[in-house]
Design a protein around this motif. Structure first.
Motif, PDB file in Angstrom:
ATOM      1  N   GLN A 172       4.052  -2.812   3.406  1.00 37.79           N
ATOM      2  CA  GLN A 172       3.923  -4.119   2.773  1.00 37.79           C
ATOM      3  C   GLN A 172       2.728  -4.840   3.373  1.00 37.79           C
ATOM      4  O   GLN A 172       2.498  -4.785   4.578  1.00 37.79           O
ATOM      5  N   GLY A 173       1.976  -5.521   2.535  1.00 42.70           N
ATOM      6  CA  GLY A 173       0.810  -6.241   2.995  1.00 42.70           C
ATOM      7  C   GLY A 173       1.168  -7.235   4.070  1.00 42.70           C
ATOM      8  O   GLY A 173       2.133  -7.983   3.945  1.00 42.70           O
ATOM      9  N   GLY A 174       0.425  -7.245   5.153  1.00 43.71           N
ATOM     10  CA  GLY A 174       0.658  -8.180   6.235  1.00 43.71           C
ATOM     11  C   GLY A 174       1.651  -7.697   7.261  1.00 43.71           C
ATOM     12  O   GLY A 174       1.822  -8.350   8.295  1.00 43.71           O
ATOM     13  N   SER A 175       2.304  -6.545   7.005  1.00 42.25           N
ATOM     14  CA  SER A 175       3.335  -6.086   7.928  1.00 42.25           C
ATOM     15  C   SER A 175       2.881  -4.925   8.798  1.00 42.25           C
ATOM     16  O   SER A 175       3.242  -4.853   9.946  1.00 42.25           O
ATOM     17  N   GLU A 176       2.123  -4.023   8.272  1.00 40.38           N
ATOM     18  CA  GLU A 176       1.692  -2.789   8.921  1.00 40.38           C
ATOM     19  C   GLU A 176       2.805  -1.760   9.090  1.00 40.38           C
ATOM     20  O   GLU A 176       2.534  -0.642   9.474  1.00 40.38           O
ATOM     21  N   LYS A 177       4.035  -2.122   8.878  1.00 40.59           N
ATOM     22  CA  LYS A 177       5.127  -1.158   9.051  1.00 40.59           C
ATOM     23  C   LYS A 177       5.127  -0.183   7.891  1.00 40.59           C
ATOM     24  O   LYS A 177       5.171  -0.576   6.731  1.00 40.59           O
ATOM     25  N   LEU A 178       5.076   1.110   8.228  1.00 37.46           N
ATOM     26  CA  LEU A 178       5.152   2.156   7.224  1.00 37.46           C
ATOM     27  C   LEU A 178       6.592   2.614   7.095  1.00 37.46           C
ATOM     28  O   LEU A 178       7.223   2.957   8.093  1.00 37.46           O
ATOM     29  N   TYR A 223       0.852  -1.183   0.000  1.00 39.16           N
ATOM     30  CA  TYR A 223       0.000   0.000   0.000  1.00 39.16           C
ATOM     31  C   TYR A 223       0.890   1.235   0.000  1.00 39.16           C
ATOM     32  O   TYR A 223       1.956   1.243   0.632  1.00 39.16           O
TER      33      TYR A 223
END
Lengths: 114, 116
Positions: A96-102, A33
């Protein structure tokens, strides 16, 4: 690891004109995203617009729109009819999808001239 | 609806003192993030929680930094002992990991920390 690059540290635009802010990113994931955040002098981080990588249609929010070029890994923000209140730092970010880390770019300072 | 709430907004302390920053996420959000912003390093993710459990603390700079989330509506970031290089703006953000709004993080106003 993913990276986000904003190569232009500063830009200026005349009020009512259109300006495009550039951003490139690099990720090995297919599910991700992209976001643009605005940080005015008040320092509050405000979400401007988001784009899902699986969507081909470019996101639009009122005067803000993106040009998402997936193959080129480019995610530019277009501001139409610029207003004085658009003056701020703008940050591009990727999750990244599944990570939530921006992961954020370094930011770009936009000045709007009356 | 209230956004993410952080306190204090400004903190000035002397080197060696303990500093505690507080955050109340948006009600109903299940993920919480702590960031640090400096001119030199930009925005860095320090740690994030999902359902009150720390998921990734790889960004925590050293053992002087610790974070807790005892319940869904409160988190703290503690620096002990503080050093001048810890001077920065610390942001808390929250999100709800589900559906079409997944990954959208909403930020608090930040805490400007100055360590002298």
């Amino acid at each position: 690891a993913q990276t986000v690059t904003q190569s232009q540290p500063e830009m200026s635009v005349q009020e009512a004109e259109t300006v495009t802010l550039s951003c490139t990113y690099d990720t090995s994931e297919s599910d991700y995203y992209l976001f643009w955040y605005k940080q005015p002098p008040s320092r509050q981080m405000i979400l401007v617009i988001r784009q899902e990588a699986y969507k081909q249609q470019n996101a639009t929010e009122n005067r803000f729109s993106v040009n998402f070029q997936k193959a080129a890994k480019s995610f530019s923000l277009k501001i139409s009819d610029s207003q004085l209140g658009d003056a701020a730092m703008y940050f591009c970010a990727c999750a990244q999808g599944g990570s939530e880390k921006l992961v954020f770019g370094k930011g770009m300072k936009l000045t709007v001239n009356p | 609806d209230a956004g993410v709430i952080q306190s204090p907004r400004h903190e000035v302390t002397e080197m060696g003192q303990e500093v505690t920053l507080r955050c109340k996420p948006i009600s109903g959000h299940n993920s919480l993030f702590w960031y640090r912003q400096t001119m030199m390093r930009g925005l860095e993710l320090l740690i994030y929680f999902n359902n009150n459990v720390p998921i990734d603390d790889s960004g925590m700079p050293e053992d002087r930094f610790s974070a807790k989330m005892p319940n869904a509506s409160f988190s703290t970031l503690k620096i002990q002992p503080s050093e001048p290089r810890d001077s920065a703006v610390y942001f808390c953000a929250s999100s709800f990991l589900a559906g079409t709004s997944a990954y959208e993080q909403y930020f608090g106003p930040g805490t400007r920390l100055t360590v002298t």
